[in-house]
Design an enzyme around this catalytic site. Sequence first.
Site, mmCIF file in Angstrom:
data_model
loop_
_atom_site.group_PDB
_atom_site.id
_atom_site.type_symbol
_atom_site.label_atom_id
_atom_site.label_comp_id
_atom_site.label_asym_id
_atom_site.label_seq_id
_atom_site.Cartn_x
_atom_site.Cartn_y
_atom_site.Cartn_z
ATOM 1 N N GLY A 135 2.641 2.811 -2.327
ATOM 2 C CA GLY A 135 3.305 3.043 -3.713
ATOM 3 C C GLY A 135 2.906 4.091 -4.209
ATOM 4 O O GLY A 135 1.868 4.843 -3.812
ATOM 5 N N CYS B 91 -0.229 3.931 -5.918
ATOM 6 C CA CYS B 91 -1.008 2.361 -5.445
ATOM 7 C C CYS B 91 -2.253 3.394 -4.850
ATOM 8 O O CYS B 91 -1.971 3.876 -3.966
ATOM 9 C CB CYS B 91 -0.416 1.623 -4.634
ATOM 10 N N GLY C 204 0.763 -1.739 -0.093
ATOM 11 C CA GLY C 204 0.156 -0.161 0.321
ATOM 12 C C GLY C 204 0.939 1.521 0.111
ATOM 13 O O GLY C 204 0.399 1.743 -0.114
#
Length: 346
Positions: A183, A186, A181
């Site tokens: 990124g 993301c 999570g």
Amino acid sequence: MRIEYDIKLGFKDVMIRPKRSTLKSRSEVSLEREFKFLHSPLEWTGIPIMAANMDTVGTFEMAKALSEKQLFTAIHKHYSITDWNVFSSNCPENIENYIAVSTGISQQDSEKLASIFKFNPYLKFICIDVANGYSEHFAEFVKKTRAQYPDKVIIAGNVVTGEMVEELLLSGADIVKVGIGPGSVCTTRVKTGVGYPQLSAIIECADAAHGLGGQIISDGGCTIPGDIAKAFGAGADFVMLGGMLAGHTESGGELIEKNGKPYRKFYGMSSSTAMEKHVGGVAEYRASEGKTVEVPYRGDVENTVQDILGGLRSTCTYVGAQRLKELTKRTTFIRVNEQENRVYNE
Ligand code: 5GP
């Protein structure tokens, strides 16, 4: 339901405290590391920064540029077997030490991996990559891959907790990739509510991995060179970068022009852009967990790498670490409520 009340930390929650040092200059700092692996008999020497296996970052062109500086590239999994063969026949000597072949965990992925290795037995690293490394099927795939390739270095991820790091190492991984999570492209945390602040994930996972003789990669969430230093300070053996390496000459992603300025498309590997490109669309049962953005074109990656390595050398100088290896030992994090002064930022 249960609540853990321990606060978990991200890069923005800490700074590294400077320490007295005998180092006179950044030029005295070595960023090279040498690793032996838990299962593979191979050894590795290089600067442990990696390009992510995204088709907008982990390209053959990126690998050529980064390997010249001893940096690593996890090549994305969407190149065909022919692409690999063409690359291999023109590739500079020694590049096999700085690239991994990425794979998913389907039967088809496994067959493709076997073909790539059949034609290119010199390749050394495998990166088994799934968004959610918590499934039993994933650990089984790691076991099977280890049995099939006893000598290769196997990277497996992604997970964020110590017990799963241990399970993957015991299943045959040499290096575990950590991050769910954080990124830049993301949206997992938005779509699912699942995640783990990256700094705490690194600290906890490094502890688990090092206890068994394995290594970890901190994957995702670095936005500036200081974050990379914090990731190493927290115990990461390698740091993987997506967004920080996007937008360069060597990156993938369509080049576009807006108001006379060049941009490159950059998107998550589970974004609808990626799924439309590679698998003909987003399957009905799932949501896209990645975004698509346009990043300003930034020229050759060499300049960005120099900026990153310069920053990291400077961190080492501030805390008196002559070698990157010593950075974790020399790091004291302080919890903070501020980061840089943004008065002149837009
Ligand atoms: P960055 O360095 O850009 O912050 O993070 C890069 C990492 O983000 C990748 O290595 C990968 O682990 C993760 N990532 C890439 N694409 C996606 C995506 O579409 N969804 C999610 N959840 N993560 C992604």
